[in-house]
Design a protein around this motif. Structure first.
Motif, PDB file in Angstrom:
ATOM      1  N   SER A 277      -2.807  41.326  48.756  1.00  0.00           N
ATOM      2  CA  SER A 277      -2.070  40.440  47.839  1.00  0.00           C
ATOM      3  C   SER A 277      -0.566  40.464  48.035  1.00  0.00           C
ATOM      4  O   SER A 277       0.184  40.072  47.129  1.00  0.00           O
ATOM      5  N   ALA A 278      -0.089  40.913  49.177  1.00  0.00           N
ATOM      6  CA  ALA A 278       1.344  40.863  49.461  1.00  0.00           C
ATOM      7  C   ALA A 278       1.745  39.456  49.886  1.00  0.00           C
ATOM      8  O   ALA A 278       0.924  38.672  50.366  1.00  0.00           O
ATOM      9  N   ASP A 279       3.020  39.131  49.684  1.00  0.00           N
ATOM     10  CA  ASP A 279       3.567  37.886  50.226  1.00  0.00           C
ATOM     11  C   ASP A 279       3.943  38.135  51.690  1.00  0.00           C
ATOM     12  O   ASP A 279       4.500  39.185  52.024  1.00  0.00           O
ATOM     13  N   VAL A 280       3.637  37.176  52.561  1.00  0.00           N
ATOM     14  CA  VAL A 280       3.844  37.360  53.999  1.00  0.00           C
ATOM     15  C   VAL A 280       4.801  36.308  54.529  1.00  0.00           C
ATOM     16  O   VAL A 280       4.653  35.114  54.252  1.00  0.00           O
ATOM     17  N   ILE A 281       5.793  36.771  55.293  1.00  0.00           N
ATOM     18  CA  ILE A 281       6.711  35.876  55.995  1.00  0.00           C
ATOM     19  C   ILE A 281       6.537  36.136  57.488  1.00  0.00           C
ATOM     20  O   ILE A 281       6.691  37.275  57.951  1.00  0.00           O
ATOM     21  N   ASN A 282       6.180  35.101  58.239  1.00  0.00           N
ATOM     22  CA  ASN A 282       6.038  35.225  59.688  1.00  0.00           C
ATOM     23  C   ASN A 282       7.307  34.731  60.369  1.00  0.00           C
ATOM     24  O   ASN A 282       7.729  33.598  60.155  1.00  0.00           O
ATOM     25  N   PHE A 283       7.894  35.590  61.194  1.00  0.00           N
ATOM     26  CA  PHE A 283       9.139  35.284  61.886  1.00  0.00           C
ATOM     27  C   PHE A 283       8.881  35.363  63.376  1.00  0.00           C
ATOM     28  O   PHE A 283       8.478  36.404  63.889  1.00  0.00           O
ATOM     29  N   SER A 284       9.085  34.272  64.083  1.00  0.00           N
ATOM     30  CA  SER A 284       8.934  34.251  65.535  1.00  0.00           C
ATOM     31  C   SER A 284      10.294  34.025  66.169  1.00  0.00           C
ATOM     32  O   SER A 284      11.069  33.182  65.710  1.00  0.00           O
ATOM     33  N   ALA A 285      10.593  34.780  67.211  1.00  0.00           N
ATOM     34  CA  ALA A 285      11.908  34.673  67.848  1.00  0.00           C
ATOM     35  C   ALA A 285      12.125  33.296  68.471  1.00  0.00           C
ATOM     36  O   ALA A 285      13.237  32.772  68.483  1.00  0.00           O
ATOM     37  N   LYS A 286      11.024  32.720  68.993  1.00  0.00           N
ATOM     38  CA  LYS A 286      11.155  31.390  69.608  1.00  0.00           C
ATOM     39  C   LYS A 286      11.475  30.350  68.539  1.00  0.00           C
ATOM     40  O   LYS A 286      10.809  30.264  67.517  1.00  0.00           O
ATOM     41  N   GLY A 287      12.511  29.582  68.783  1.00  0.00           N
ATOM     42  CA  GLY A 287      12.905  28.548  67.838  1.00  0.00           C
ATOM     43  C   GLY A 287      13.689  29.065  66.652  1.00  0.00           C
ATOM     44  O   GLY A 287      13.995  28.319  65.728  1.00  0.00           O
ATOM     45  N   SER A 288      14.023  30.355  66.656  1.00  0.00           N
ATOM     46  CA  SER A 288      14.787  30.942  65.562  1.00  0.00           C
ATOM     47  C   SER A 288      16.230  31.175  65.999  1.00  0.00           C
ATOM     48  O   SER A 288      16.623  30.861  67.124  1.00  0.00           O
ATOM     49  N   SER A 289      17.000  31.781  65.107  1.00  0.00           N
ATOM     50  CA  SER A 289      18.394  32.085  65.437  1.00  0.00           C
ATOM     51  C   SER A 289      18.512  33.097  66.565  1.00  0.00           C
ATOM     52  O   SER A 289      19.554  33.179  67.215  1.00  0.00           O
ATOM     53  N   VAL A 290      17.445  33.882  66.795  1.00  0.00           N
ATOM     54  CA  VAL A 290      17.464  34.847  67.893  1.00  0.00           C
ATOM     55  C   VAL A 290      17.639  34.123  69.220  1.00  0.00           C
ATOM     56  O   VAL A 290      18.367  34.575  70.104  1.00  0.00           O
ATOM     57  N   SER A 291      16.975  32.982  69.369  1.00  0.00           N
ATOM     58  CA  SER A 291      17.101  32.220  70.613  1.00  0.00           C
ATOM     59  C   SER A 291      18.503  31.638  70.772  1.00  0.00           C
ATOM     60  O   SER A 291      18.882  31.205  71.854  1.00  0.00           O
ATOM     61  N   LYS A 292      19.264  31.658  69.690  1.00  0.00           N
ATOM     62  CA  LYS A 292      20.651  31.184  69.748  1.00  0.00           C
ATOM     63  C   LYS A 292      21.640  32.331  69.917  1.00  0.00           C
ATOM     64  O   LYS A 292      22.846  32.129  69.867  1.00  0.00           O
ATOM     65  N   GLY A 293      21.098  33.567  70.038  1.00  0.00           N
ATOM     66  CA  GLY A 293      21.962  34.710  70.288  1.00  0.00           C
ATOM     67  C   GLY A 293      22.126  35.665  69.124  1.00  0.00           C
ATOM     68  O   GLY A 293      22.910  36.611  69.214  1.00  0.00           O
ATOM     69  N   GLU A 294      21.405  35.468  68.029  1.00  0.00           N
ATOM     70  CA  GLU A 294      21.531  36.380  66.889  1.00  0.00           C
ATOM     71  C   GLU A 294      21.016  37.770  67.261  1.00  0.00           C
ATOM     72  O   GLU A 294      19.984  37.905  67.911  1.00  0.00           O
ATOM     73  N   SER A 295      21.719  38.804  66.827  1.00  0.00           N
ATOM     74  CA  SER A 295      21.358  40.174  67.172  1.00  0.00           C
ATOM     75  C   SER A 295      20.269  40.695  66.237  1.00  0.00           C
ATOM     76  O   SER A 295      20.001  40.128  65.173  1.00  0.00           O
ATOM     77  N   LEU A 296      19.653  41.816  66.631  1.00  0.00           N
ATOM     78  CA  LEU A 296      18.648  42.478  65.797  1.00  0.00           C
ATOM     79  C   LEU A 296      19.274  42.907  64.469  1.00  0.00           C
ATOM     80  O   LEU A 296      18.648  42.788  63.414  1.00  0.00           O
ATOM     81  N   GLN A 297      20.523  43.351  64.517  1.00  0.00           N
ATOM     82  CA  GLN A 297      21.211  43.772  63.284  1.00  0.00           C
ATOM     83  C   GLN A 297      21.346  42.597  62.315  1.00  0.00           C
ATOM     84  O   GLN A 297      21.045  42.725  61.121  1.00  0.00           O
ATOM     85  N   ASP A 298      21.776  41.447  62.813  1.00  0.00           N
ATOM     86  CA  ASP A 298      21.952  40.283  61.942  1.00  0.00           C
ATOM     87  C   ASP A 298      20.616  39.821  61.366  1.00  0.00           C
ATOM     88  O   ASP A 298      20.521  39.477  60.191  1.00  0.00           O
ATOM     89  N   THR A 299      19.583  39.841  62.197  1.00  0.00           N
ATOM     90  CA  THR A 299      18.248  39.459  61.722  1.00  0.00           C
ATOM     91  C   THR A 299      17.780  40.410  60.636  1.00  0.00           C
ATOM     92  O   THR A 299      17.261  39.998  59.597  1.00  0.00           O
ATOM     93  N   ALA A 300      17.978  41.723  60.875  1.00  0.00           N
ATOM     94  CA  ALA A 300      17.557  42.737  59.908  1.00  0.00           C
ATOM     95  C   ALA A 300      18.288  42.574  58.580  1.00  0.00           C
ATOM     96  O   ALA A 300      17.678  42.669  57.498  1.00  0.00           O
TER      97      ALA A 300
END
Length: 322
Positions: free
Chosen positions: A67-90
């Motif tokens: 019963s948890a809420d789930v958010i799926n994050f894929s690097a493709k098509g996200s800000s990561v593909s634009k250069g966002e760092s792991l720190q910024d994502t976290a």
């Protein structure tokens, strides 16, 4: 349990607790209503920087059944593909109120960096990092071996005296590394079988035996034979002459399947390269646990998320789960 980053540092007591809680979770999944209210109000983020289908869906199913809420994050098509760092994502996930982050990353050590950096207060589960580890895969493999070999008498038991042979692309396999440490912790005897080119350079510190001859290893009488996927996408050099030659020397075909001792089982972490490391006869035989591993993966990941976010169970709740 605060994080699950590897199996190398997982104690025997903690490993057995996860496996026993997974037994409770598996019991609940045989009911007509499979969903539990345990993690209602918690948010689990699947943070996948590498492509994955089985692992991501398994974690998503596990979280939703709790019963948890789930958010799926894929690097493709996200800000990561634009250069966002792991720190910024976290830090973005922290601002969204994530309670747990399941991370798969191509860089070995990325989950530990996320867990220890102070960027995020959520619990972190390693869903595979580089060629380092994949702890929940090893846990579901151990769960499957224990369940197949001991049946309903498996609760509380380790794998002392069990012989497990792991065959294939050990060099690139995080599944192999996680299994080596966990199976050793649980008391199993582990043998690695691979061409010399697919064995890591220094395995002197690993609690394993090395064999380069699959027929010899099968003659030794393993209780469980784990076939690893040949990771062609990670290979930048010619590690064996041809796929046909690899299959001839290290593939599990009908002849080798018949040579296994009575009662022994065959595992594969998937996805399978049928006709390369495993034949159709072996993959579909009664000895094969491939589909059971998928089913057991949901129960094991439910147990991990439960222990991560809900802590130790009181006695009454243990009874409710069963």
């Amino acid at each position: 349990m605060r994080h699950l980053l590897d199996t190398q540092h997982l104690s025997r007591a903690d490993a057995l607790e996860i496996l026993d809680v997974a037994e409770d979770m598996a019991d609940t999944q045989r009911r007509e209503v499979k969903k539990l209210p345990t993690l209602r109000g918690k948010t689990v983020v699947n943070l996948f920087f590498e492509d994955s289908t089985r692992t991501r869906i398994s974690f998503e199913a596990a979280a939703k059944r709790l019963s948890a809420d789930v958010i799926n994050f894929s690097a493709k098509g996200s800000s990561v593909s634009k250069g966002e760092s792991l720190q910024d994502t976290a830090q973005t996930l922290q601002a969204m109120g994530a309670d747990a982050v399941v991370i798969r990353h191509g860089a070995s050590g990325a989950p530990r960096t996320l867990a220890t950096s102070g960027w995020i207060s959520a619990g972190v589960v390693n869903a595979g990092d580089g060629t380092h580890e994949h702890p929940t895969q090893a846990l579901l493999d151990a769960f499957t071996i224990r369940k197949r070999l001991f049946g309903d008498d498996s609760r509380g038991r380790d794998l002392s005296g069990i012989r497990v042979t792991v065959v294939g692309d050990v060099l690139h396999s995080r599944v192999a590394r996680s299994n080596v440490w966990l199976l050793h912790t649980l008391g199993a005897h582990v043998t690695l079988v691979a061409p010399p080119t697919l064995v890591p350079q220094d395995v002197s510190g690993w609690p394993v035996e090395i064999d380069y001859d699959l027929d010899h290893a099968i003659a030794a009488g393993p209780d469980a034979l784990m076939m690893l996927r040949i990771q062609l996408e990670r290979m930048s050099a010619a590690y064996f002459p041809t796929e046909r030659e690899y299959s001839r020397r290290y593939g599990l075909d009908a002849r080798r399947l018949a040579a296994l001792p009575d009662g022994s089982i065959v595992l594969h972490p998937g996805p399978m390269n049928r006709g390369l490391e495993i034949s159709a006869e072996a993959a579909d035989s009664p000895r094969s646990t491939v589909l059971e591993q998928v089913t057991n993966g949901v129960s094991v990941r439910m147990a991990v998320l439960y222990l991560l976010l809900a802590g130790e169970r009181p006695h009454t709740e243990k009874e409710d789960l069963r």
